[in-house]
Design a protein around this motif. Sequence first.
Motif, PDB file in Angstrom:
ATOM      1  N   ASP A 135      19.540 -39.322  -6.417  1.00  0.00           N
ATOM      2  CA  ASP A 135      19.526 -37.873  -6.618  1.00  0.00           C
ATOM      3  C   ASP A 135      19.030 -37.522  -8.023  1.00  0.00           C
ATOM      4  O   ASP A 135      18.316 -36.531  -8.213  1.00  0.00           O
ATOM      5  CB  ASP A 135      20.919 -37.278  -6.393  1.00  0.00           C
ATOM      6  N   MET A 136      19.396 -38.339  -8.979  1.00  0.00           N
ATOM      7  CA  MET A 136      18.921 -38.122 -10.339  1.00  0.00           C
ATOM      8  C   MET A 136      17.409 -38.327 -10.418  1.00  0.00           C
ATOM      9  O   MET A 136      16.711 -37.554 -11.075  1.00  0.00           O
ATOM     10  CB  MET A 136      19.651 -39.048 -11.312  1.00  0.00           C
ATOM     11  N   ALA A 137      16.912 -39.346  -9.735  1.00  0.00           N
ATOM     12  CA  ALA A 137      15.466 -39.580  -9.717  1.00  0.00           C
ATOM     13  C   ALA A 137      14.741 -38.370  -9.128  1.00  0.00           C
ATOM     14  O   ALA A 137      13.703 -37.946  -9.651  1.00  0.00           O
ATOM     15  CB  ALA A 137      15.146 -40.849  -8.919  1.00  0.00           C
ATOM     16  N   ARG A 138      15.288 -37.807  -8.072  1.00  0.00           N
ATOM     17  CA  ARG A 138      14.681 -36.602  -7.484  1.00  0.00           C
ATOM     18  C   ARG A 138      14.725 -35.439  -8.466  1.00  0.00           C
ATOM     19  O   ARG A 138      13.748 -34.702  -8.613  1.00  0.00           O
ATOM     20  CB  ARG A 138      15.413 -36.222  -6.195  1.00  0.00           C
TER      21      ARG A 138
ATOM     22  N   VAL B 176      11.016 -38.543 -10.845  1.00  0.00           N
ATOM     23  CA  VAL B 176      10.505 -39.857 -11.216  1.00  0.00           C
ATOM     24  C   VAL B 176      10.825 -40.828 -10.084  1.00  0.00           C
ATOM     25  O   VAL B 176      11.748 -40.590  -9.299  1.00  0.00           O
ATOM     26  CB  VAL B 176      11.124 -40.376 -12.540  1.00  0.00           C
ATOM     27  N   PRO B 177      10.096 -41.927  -9.997  1.00  0.00           N
ATOM     28  CA  PRO B 177      10.429 -42.935  -8.979  1.00  0.00           C
ATOM     29  C   PRO B 177      11.827 -43.508  -9.232  1.00  0.00           C
ATOM     30  O   PRO B 177      12.303 -43.549 -10.376  1.00  0.00           O
ATOM     31  CB  PRO B 177       9.364 -44.018  -9.170  1.00  0.00           C
ATOM     32  N   LYS B 178      12.471 -43.952  -8.170  1.00  0.00           N
ATOM     33  CA  LYS B 178      13.814 -44.538  -8.288  1.00  0.00           C
ATOM     34  C   LYS B 178      13.800 -45.710  -9.270  1.00  0.00           C
ATOM     35  O   LYS B 178      14.747 -45.890 -10.032  1.00  0.00           O
ATOM     36  CB  LYS B 178      14.329 -44.983  -6.924  1.00  0.00           C
ATOM     37  N   THR B 179      12.711 -46.497  -9.261  1.00  0.00           N
ATOM     38  CA  THR B 179      12.620 -47.647 -10.169  1.00  0.00           C
ATOM     39  C   THR B 179      12.634 -47.199 -11.631  1.00  0.00           C
ATOM     40  O   THR B 179      13.234 -47.862 -12.475  1.00  0.00           O
ATOM     41  CB  THR B 179      11.358 -48.477  -9.888  1.00  0.00           C
TER      42      THR B 179
END
Length: 150
Positions: A58-61, A65-68
């Motif tokens: 959720d933070m990546a969204r 940014v990509p999850k990686t």
Amino acid sequence: MTDKHDPILMFEIFKEIGIIEQLSRAVLEARLPKGLIAPHFAVLNHLINRGDGAVPIDMARAFQVPKTSMTHTLKGLVSHGLIELRANPDDGRSKRVWLTPAGRKMRDDTIQALAPEFNALVAGFDVDKLTQIKPTLTSLREYLDDARNS
């Protein structure tokens, strides 16, 4: 007369916002502890504003940014003792992110360390102009957030 449908005008407005972001990022990063960069600070600030217990995906969204990339940022914060990753009670495959007392303190200390730059801004720029446009900037951010999420 200004044509509000002129794409060049919209581009110029967002170009100015982008340059302001670059300049302010450089000032911020000069005040951060060694080994930390603006994305680390942004995550700490996000957790303070939104609350502990965020899920990394959720933070990546939220940061777009990509999850990686988010995983890499979180690992850096863990290695500095600024956050903890705890098991997610709702999903055994994922974690939740929690600020440590050191993370809260580092975020607050960094803001205090920016005082000389903020004082110089107050001395050299009409800050009333900034306070007048803040509601407009907030509305723009909210509009863009909603547009992204729909």
